[in-house]
Scaffold this motif. Structure first.
Motif, PDB file in Angstrom:
ATOM      1  N   PRO A 176       3.092  -5.268   7.730  1.00  0.00           N
ATOM      2  CA  PRO A 176       2.283  -5.038   6.976  1.00  0.00           C
ATOM      3  C   PRO A 176       3.245  -4.555   5.145  1.00  0.00           C
ATOM      4  CG  PRO A 176       1.499  -4.535   8.584  1.00  0.00           C
ATOM      5  CD  PRO A 176       3.098  -4.975   8.750  1.00  0.00           C
ATOM      6  N   THR A 177       2.596  -5.435   3.954  1.00  0.00           N
ATOM      7  CA  THR A 177       2.705  -4.093   2.880  1.00  0.00           C
ATOM      8  C   THR A 177       1.913  -3.694   2.656  1.00  0.00           C
ATOM      9  OG1 THR A 177       1.681  -6.188   1.791  1.00  0.00           O
ATOM     10  CG2 THR A 177       3.736  -6.764   2.008  1.00  0.00           C
ATOM     11  N   VAL A 178       2.379  -2.408   1.610  1.00  0.00           N
ATOM     12  CA  VAL A 178       1.472  -1.345   1.496  1.00  0.00           C
ATOM     13  C   VAL A 178       0.481  -1.973   1.086  1.00  0.00           C
ATOM     14  CG1 VAL A 178       1.207   0.449  -0.398  1.00  0.00           C
ATOM     15  CG2 VAL A 178       3.017   0.316   0.478  1.00  0.00           C
ATOM     16  N   GLU A 179      -0.231  -3.722   0.163  1.00  0.00           N
ATOM     17  CA  GLU A 179      -1.235  -3.448  -0.735  1.00  0.00           C
ATOM     18  C   GLU A 179      -1.930  -4.388   0.185  1.00  0.00           C
ATOM     19  OE1 GLU A 179      -4.123  -5.428  -3.129  1.00  0.00           O
ATOM     20  OE2 GLU A 179      -2.443  -3.582  -3.046  1.00  0.00           O
ATOM     21  N   GLU A 180      -1.622  -5.448   1.959  1.00  0.00           N
ATOM     22  CA  GLU A 180      -1.862  -5.141   2.970  1.00  0.00           C
ATOM     23  C   GLU A 180      -2.854  -4.441   3.514  1.00  0.00           C
ATOM     24  OE1 GLU A 180       0.500  -9.362   3.713  1.00  0.00           O
ATOM     25  OE2 GLU A 180       1.059  -7.831   4.384  1.00  0.00           O
ATOM     26  N   LEU A 181      -2.333  -3.415   3.805  1.00  0.00           N
ATOM     27  CA  LEU A 181      -2.738  -2.303   4.812  1.00  0.00           C
ATOM     28  C   LEU A 181      -3.604  -1.628   3.900  1.00  0.00           C
ATOM     29  CD1 LEU A 181       0.408  -0.506   6.645  1.00  0.00           C
ATOM     30  CD2 LEU A 181      -1.981  -1.443   7.693  1.00  0.00           C
ATOM     31  N   ARG A 182      -3.131  -1.973   2.066  1.00  0.00           N
ATOM     32  CA  ARG A 182      -4.815  -0.563   1.600  1.00  0.00           C
ATOM     33  C   ARG A 182      -6.005  -1.568   1.476  1.00  0.00           C
ATOM     34  NH1 ARG A 182      -7.230  -1.678  -2.645  1.00  0.00           N
ATOM     35  NH2 ARG A 182      -6.663  -3.385  -3.582  1.00  0.00           N
ATOM     36  N   ILE A 183      -5.498  -2.458   1.485  1.00  0.00           N
ATOM     37  CA  ILE A 183      -7.190  -3.361   1.946  1.00  0.00           C
ATOM     38  C   ILE A 183      -7.041  -3.685   2.954  1.00  0.00           C
ATOM     39  CG2 ILE A 183      -8.143  -6.063   0.826  1.00  0.00           C
ATOM     40  CD1 ILE A 183      -6.089  -6.888  -0.395  1.00  0.00           C
ATOM     41  N   LEU A 184      -7.471  -3.900   4.583  1.00  0.00           N
ATOM     42  CA  LEU A 184      -7.076  -3.501   5.233  1.00  0.00           C
ATOM     43  C   LEU A 184      -8.097  -2.459   5.825  1.00  0.00           C
ATOM     44  CD1 LEU A 184      -7.437  -5.104   8.295  1.00  0.00           C
ATOM     45  CD2 LEU A 184      -5.082  -4.099   9.214  1.00  0.00           C
ATOM     46  N   ARG A 185      -7.913  -1.051   5.570  1.00  0.00           N
ATOM     47  CA  ARG A 185      -7.574   0.238   5.586  1.00  0.00           C
ATOM     48  C   ARG A 185      -8.987   0.433   4.391  1.00  0.00           C
ATOM     49  NH1 ARG A 185      -2.295   3.529   7.283  1.00  0.00           N
ATOM     50  NH2 ARG A 185      -2.019   2.284   9.258  1.00  0.00           N
ATOM     51  N   GLN A 186      -9.094   0.026   3.801  1.00  0.00           N
ATOM     52  CA  GLN A 186     -10.237   0.198   2.374  1.00  0.00           C
ATOM     53  C   GLN A 186     -11.025  -0.717   2.513  1.00  0.00           C
ATOM     54  OE1 GLN A 186      -8.198   2.147  -1.284  1.00  0.00           O
ATOM     55  NE2 GLN A 186      -7.279   3.389  -0.099  1.00  0.00           N
ATOM     56  N   VAL A 187     -11.027  -1.798   2.702  1.00  0.00           N
ATOM     57  CA  VAL A 187     -11.898  -2.787   2.493  1.00  0.00           C
ATOM     58  C   VAL A 187     -12.404  -3.220   3.364  1.00  0.00           C
ATOM     59  CG1 VAL A 187     -12.756  -4.513   1.192  1.00  0.00           C
ATOM     60  CG2 VAL A 187     -10.802  -3.009  -0.085  1.00  0.00           C
ATOM     61  N   VAL A 188     -11.283  -3.338   4.955  1.00  0.00           N
ATOM     62  CA  VAL A 188     -12.289  -4.820   5.939  1.00  0.00           C
ATOM     63  C   VAL A 188     -12.049  -3.470   7.354  1.00  0.00           C
ATOM     64  CG1 VAL A 188     -11.463  -5.643   7.353  1.00  0.00           C
ATOM     65  CG2 VAL A 188     -11.048  -6.648   5.193  1.00  0.00           C
ATOM     66  N   ASP A 189     -11.520  -2.571   7.159  1.00  0.00           N
ATOM     67  CA  ASP A 189     -11.720  -1.429   8.718  1.00  0.00           C
ATOM     68  C   ASP A 189     -11.587  -0.475   7.972  1.00  0.00           C
ATOM     69  OD1 ASP A 189     -11.439  -0.438  11.122  1.00  0.00           O
ATOM     70  OD2 ASP A 189      -9.722  -1.157  11.411  1.00  0.00           O
ATOM     71  N   ARG A 190     -12.682  -0.001   7.099  1.00  0.00           N
ATOM     72  CA  ARG A 190     -13.338   1.438   6.890  1.00  0.00           C
ATOM     73  C   ARG A 190     -13.302   3.002   7.818  1.00  0.00           C
ATOM     74  NH1 ARG A 190     -13.230   2.331   1.173  1.00  0.00           N
ATOM     75  NH2 ARG A 190     -14.817   4.240   2.047  1.00  0.00           N
ATOM     76  N   ARG A 191     -13.582   2.185   8.993  1.00  0.00           N
ATOM     77  CA  ARG A 191     -13.724   3.132   9.840  1.00  0.00           C
ATOM     78  C   ARG A 191     -12.702   3.294  10.550  1.00  0.00           C
ATOM     79  NH1 ARG A 191     -18.939   1.136  13.022  1.00  0.00           N
ATOM     80  NH2 ARG A 191     -17.533  -0.218  13.721  1.00  0.00           N
ATOM     81  N   GLY A 192     -11.192   2.608  10.599  1.00  0.00           N
ATOM     82  CA  GLY A 192      -9.853   2.436  10.858  1.00  0.00           C
ATOM     83  C   GLY A 192     -10.030   1.965  13.076  1.00  0.00           C
ATOM     84  N   ASP A 193     -10.957   1.151  13.197  1.00  0.00           N
ATOM     85  CA  ASP A 193     -11.195   1.053  14.134  1.00  0.00           C
ATOM     86  C   ASP A 193      -9.758  -0.204  15.034  1.00  0.00           C
ATOM     87  OD1 ASP A 193     -13.914   0.983  14.812  1.00  0.00           O
ATOM     88  OD2 ASP A 193     -14.424  -0.195  14.131  1.00  0.00           O
ATOM     89  N   LEU A 194      -9.161  -0.698  14.463  1.00  0.00           N
ATOM     90  CA  LEU A 194      -7.647  -1.014  14.567  1.00  0.00           C
ATOM     91  C   LEU A 194      -6.643   0.001  15.202  1.00  0.00           C
ATOM     92  CD1 LEU A 194      -7.497  -4.429  11.995  1.00  0.00           C
ATOM     93  CD2 LEU A 194      -8.201  -4.235  14.708  1.00  0.00           C
ATOM     94  N   LEU A 195      -7.053   0.997  13.869  1.00  0.00           N
ATOM     95  CA  LEU A 195      -5.713   1.888  13.838  1.00  0.00           C
ATOM     96  C   LEU A 195      -6.035   2.988  14.855  1.00  0.00           C
ATOM     97  CD1 LEU A 195      -3.898   3.387  12.249  1.00  0.00           C
ATOM     98  CD2 LEU A 195      -5.181   4.899  11.335  1.00  0.00           C
ATOM     99  N   ARG A 196      -7.117   3.216  15.803  1.00  0.00           N
ATOM    100  CA  ARG A 196      -7.586   4.337  16.787  1.00  0.00           C
ATOM    101  C   ARG A 196      -7.442   3.200  18.454  1.00  0.00           C
ATOM    102  NH1 ARG A 196     -11.707   5.065  13.894  1.00  0.00           N
ATOM    103  NH2 ARG A 196     -13.510   3.831  15.023  1.00  0.00           N
ATOM    104  N   LYS A 197      -7.863   2.043  17.908  1.00  0.00           N
ATOM    105  CA  LYS A 197      -8.032   0.945  19.148  1.00  0.00           C
ATOM    106  C   LYS A 197      -6.452   0.391  19.701  1.00  0.00           C
ATOM    107  CE  LYS A 197     -11.785  -1.291  19.710  1.00  0.00           C
ATOM    108  NZ  LYS A 197     -13.041  -1.502  19.533  1.00  0.00           N
ATOM    109  N   PHE A 198      -6.136   0.680  18.882  1.00  0.00           N
ATOM    110  CA  PHE A 198      -4.586  -1.009  19.323  1.00  0.00           C
ATOM    111  C   PHE A 198      -3.723  -0.490  18.753  1.00  0.00           C
ATOM    112  CE2 PHE A 198      -7.958  -3.565  18.900  1.00  0.00           C
ATOM    113  CZ  PHE A 198      -8.672  -4.446  19.950  1.00  0.00           C
ATOM    114  N   GLN A 199      -2.873   1.018  19.774  1.00  0.00           N
ATOM    115  CA  GLN A 199      -1.421   1.635  19.282  1.00  0.00           C
ATOM    116  C   GLN A 199      -0.607   1.202  19.374  1.00  0.00           C
ATOM    117  OE1 GLN A 199      -1.658   4.367  17.661  1.00  0.00           O
ATOM    118  NE2 GLN A 199      -3.746   4.127  17.730  1.00  0.00           N
TER     119      GLN A 199
END
Length: 265
Positions: free
Chosen positions: A242-265
């Motif tokens: 993932p690029t910086v921009e892809e992660l930015r959109i994912l974390r700031q727009v799509v998944d602001r609670r960070g579910d993917l970051l917490r649940k799928f290490q």
């Protein structure tokens, strides 16, 4: 550490890799246990595919717009959905309309060398080692969608098997043109994504092939973790993470609670 500085989790990697393969204007369907699928579709809609639309298989809601991941069966999706289809209409689309959906995204307990998937049971059906969620609409989606994607959150010899213990989602069946010979429409799996790499299917044999290897992973590791022989053409490239921009959109727009970051290490 700030979440924006954290390395991408497995869930985030899978969502990004799936999103990259989606095209503007396509129609998709995703199921209930769908954090990664939902994130992938909404990421694509915020990047290269703003007119892509996805529908909730269990709920019939089209493109609910939220800044966090919510079960696609949750009634709260109704308030932000662009449209809603009731169950009879959903059955018409899922079970009878050939190629109505451009793609489905499916997780699996097992996937075999021709992309057939199992979400039902591992081991003897009468005394299983593992029970899955069942078939639900998977058989129809694998049979009737133009293509489907498979992802698994582990890559070992019990997940990548020569032949699935229970065939509930038809891939390329026995390989070659056997899918069409058995009366199914053209289609089948396009990509399989795992913690070790990305895999596609050799056009003639329809056997699984290594498309790319994730950073830090070797071909030897992939072969050791796979219970069948994978096709390898030359030296597969390293997967683009993932690029910086892809992660930015994912974390700031799509998944602001960070579910993917917490649940799928």
């Amino acid at each position: 550490m700030d979440e924006m500085d954290a390395a991408p989790s497995l869930g985030e990697k899978l969502a990004v890799l799936l999103a990259r393969d989606m095209t503007d204007g396509e129609k998709a369907i995703i199921g209930t246990n769908s954090d990664i699928q939902l994130a992938a579709c909404n990421l694509a809609r915020n990047m290269q595919a703003p007119r892509l639309w996805w529908i909730s298989g269990p709920g019939g809601m089209v493109n609910p717009t939220r800044d966090h991941l919510l079960s696609t069966a949750d009634y709260e999706n109704l308030e932000s959905a662009e449209a809603w289809m009731d169950l009879p209409n959903m059955i018409d689309f899922i079970d009878w309309q050939i190629h109505f959906f451009d793609f489905a995204i499916l997780s699996a307990l097992q996937v075999d060398r021709f992309g057939n998937i199992n979400t039902v049971v591992v081991g003897d059906q009468h005394k299983p080692r593992v029970r899955g969620p069942g078939t639900v609409g998977i058989s129809a989606l694998c049979g009737l969608a133009k293509r489907f994607y498979v992802f698994v959150t582990r890559h070992d010899r019990s997940a990548f098997v020569p032949r699935v213990d229970f065939l509930c989602g038809a891939g390329h069946m026995e390989g070659g043109n056997s899918r069409e010979q058995m009366g199914l429409p053209p289609g089948g799996p396009k990509l399989v994504l795992s913690p070790l790499g990305v895999f596609d299917f050799e056009p003639r044999s329809k056997a699984m092939r290594v498309r790319s290897v994730h950073p830090g992973v070797t071909l030897e590791q992939i072969h050791e973790a796979t219970a069948f022989d994978l096709i390898v053409d030359g030296t597969p490239p390293v997967t683009d993470m993932p690029t910086v921009e892809e992660l930015r959109i994912l974390r700031q727009v799509v998944d602001r609670r960070g579910d993917l970051l917490r649940k799928f290490q």
